[in-house]
Write a protein that holds these residues in place. Structure first.
Motif, PDB file in Angstrom:
ATOM      1  N   ALA A 184      48.088 -67.798  55.439  1.00 51.16           N
ATOM      2  CA  ALA A 184      47.899 -68.487  54.157  1.00 51.16           C
ATOM      3  C   ALA A 184      46.667 -67.959  53.435  1.00 51.16           C
ATOM      4  O   ALA A 184      46.674 -67.777  52.212  1.00 51.16           O
ATOM      5  N   ARG A 185      45.623 -67.699  54.193  1.00 52.84           N
ATOM      6  CA  ARG A 185      44.379 -67.191  53.603  1.00 52.84           C
ATOM      7  C   ARG A 185      44.612 -65.819  52.960  1.00 52.84           C
ATOM      8  O   ARG A 185      44.143 -65.545  51.861  1.00 52.84           O
ATOM      9  N   MET A 186      45.344 -64.961  53.661  1.00 54.34           N
ATOM     10  CA  MET A 186      45.640 -63.643  53.118  1.00 54.34           C
ATOM     11  C   MET A 186      46.600 -63.735  51.934  1.00 54.34           C
ATOM     12  O   MET A 186      46.430 -63.060  50.918  1.00 54.34           O
ATOM     13  N   ALA A 187      47.619 -64.577  52.078  1.00 55.10           N
ATOM     14  CA  ALA A 187      48.622 -64.709  51.019  1.00 55.10           C
ATOM     15  C   ALA A 187      48.017 -65.260  49.736  1.00 55.10           C
ATOM     16  O   ALA A 187      48.480 -64.948  48.636  1.00 55.10           O
ATOM     17  N   ALA A 188      46.970 -66.064  49.872  1.00 57.23           N
ATOM     18  CA  ALA A 188      46.328 -66.639  48.689  1.00 57.23           C
ATOM     19  C   ALA A 188      45.775 -65.559  47.773  1.00 57.23           C
ATOM     20  O   ALA A 188      45.581 -65.784  46.583  1.00 57.23           O
ATOM     21  N   GLN A 189      45.513 -64.383  48.329  1.00 51.19           N
ATOM     22  CA  GLN A 189      44.971 -63.286  47.533  1.00 51.19           C
ATOM     23  C   GLN A 189      46.068 -62.493  46.818  1.00 51.19           C
ATOM     24  O   GLN A 189      45.811 -61.854  45.799  1.00 51.19           O
ATOM     25  N   THR A 190      47.280 -62.500  47.378  1.00 53.67           N
ATOM     26  CA  THR A 190      48.340 -61.651  46.831  1.00 53.67           C
ATOM     27  C   THR A 190      49.631 -62.373  46.488  1.00 53.67           C
ATOM     28  O   THR A 190      50.414 -61.888  45.674  1.00 53.67           O
ATOM     29  N   ASP A 191      49.883 -63.514  47.102  1.00 50.46           N
ATOM     30  CA  ASP A 191      51.150 -64.218  46.917  1.00 50.46           C
ATOM     31  C   ASP A 191      50.915 -65.725  47.028  1.00 50.46           C
ATOM     32  O   ASP A 191      51.171 -66.334  48.058  1.00 50.46           O
ATOM     33  N   GLN A 192      50.413 -66.309  45.960  1.00 45.65           N
ATOM     34  CA  GLN A 192      50.062 -67.725  45.978  1.00 45.65           C
ATOM     35  C   GLN A 192      51.256 -68.618  46.307  1.00 45.65           C
ATOM     36  O   GLN A 192      51.116 -69.662  46.943  1.00 45.65           O
ATOM     37  N   ALA A 193      52.450 -68.191  45.893  1.00 48.49           N
ATOM     38  CA  ALA A 193      53.646 -68.995  46.158  1.00 48.49           C
ATOM     39  C   ALA A 193      53.874 -69.146  47.664  1.00 48.49           C
ATOM     40  O   ALA A 193      54.209 -70.232  48.147  1.00 48.49           O
ATOM     41  N   PHE A 194      53.689 -68.064  48.414  1.00 46.93           N
ATOM     42  CA  PHE A 194      53.882 -68.124  49.856  1.00 46.93           C
ATOM     43  C   PHE A 194      52.768 -68.928  50.515  1.00 46.93           C
ATOM     44  O   PHE A 194      53.005 -69.689  51.461  1.00 46.93           O
TER      45      PHE A 194
END
Length: 204
Positions: free
Chosen positions: A103-113
């Motif tokens: 989630a932490r990584m996705a927040a940088q590139t894919d907020q939906a995920f």
């Protein structure tokens, strides 16, 4: 009027499709993703992860992170393990920690995920799972995507006080609501606020 309504519906469908499409994109770059066979085997038998890592731990955290970051479609299987009565507390903690890192990584590139992960965690309706996720991310409210903090900013479970509630390292610069990761970090400056007073700490 009916034409305008139809256009609005079409626009809403298009936006929903874009969000759905964004949520299916892998967080990892192709060269970091797990082999397709590993992902297929997990999706076919998610419980095998419990047998592979009977005591949870760092290796299980890494595998969960790699599964989630390699293919978002593994999320239902991972969440299913959190609802499985065969999952031990140590395994549950490891799965949640791994998902928190994704989630932490996705927040940088894919907020939906990233939001999908938070929503799925909240959807387990398991206080232990939710508490573990809060501790892993340093977040107080996991079901929300907003995360700014005012004076005396958010705090994670046992984490440091600051503008983002980081509990496991990372800088507060450009922070997002998912908190920190279980990654080793290079020295960096930290800044935040406590009781309205600015606090700045630099490495020695």
């Amino acid at each position: 009027m009916s034409v305008k309504f139809a256009l609005r519906i079409a626009a809403a469908v298009a936006i929903a499709a874009m969000v759905s499409s964004a949520a299916t994109a892998a967080v990892y770059a192709p060269n970091r993703q797990l082999p397709a066979q590993v992902i297929t085997e997990f999706k076919g038998a998610p419980a095998s992860l419990l047998q592979q890592f009977p005591i949870g731990g760092a290796q299980m955290i890494s595998r969960v992170r790699d599964l989630g970051a390699s293919d978002p479609s593994t999320l239902p299987g991972l969440i299913g393990l959190l609802k499985d009565s065969a999952t031990t507390k140590d395994q549950m903690t490891a799965i949640v920690a791994g998902l928190a890192q994704v989630a932490r990584m996705a927040a940088q590139t894919d907020q939906a995920f990233a939001t999908e992960i938070q929503t799925a965690i909240a959807g387990t309706n398991n206080p232990d799972v939710i508490a573990a996720y809060q501790a892993a991310t340093g977040d107080v409210a996991i079901a929300a995507t907003g995360g700014g903090a005012g004076a005396g900013g958010g705090t994670g479970a046992g984490g440091a006080t600051g503008t983002s509630g980081f509990a496991f390292g990372g800088t507060n610069v450009g922070a997002n609501p998912f908190g920190g990761l279980h990654y080793a970090n290079s020295p960096a400056s930290y800044s935040g606020s406590v009781g309205g007073a600015s606090v700045s700490v630099s490495p020695r």
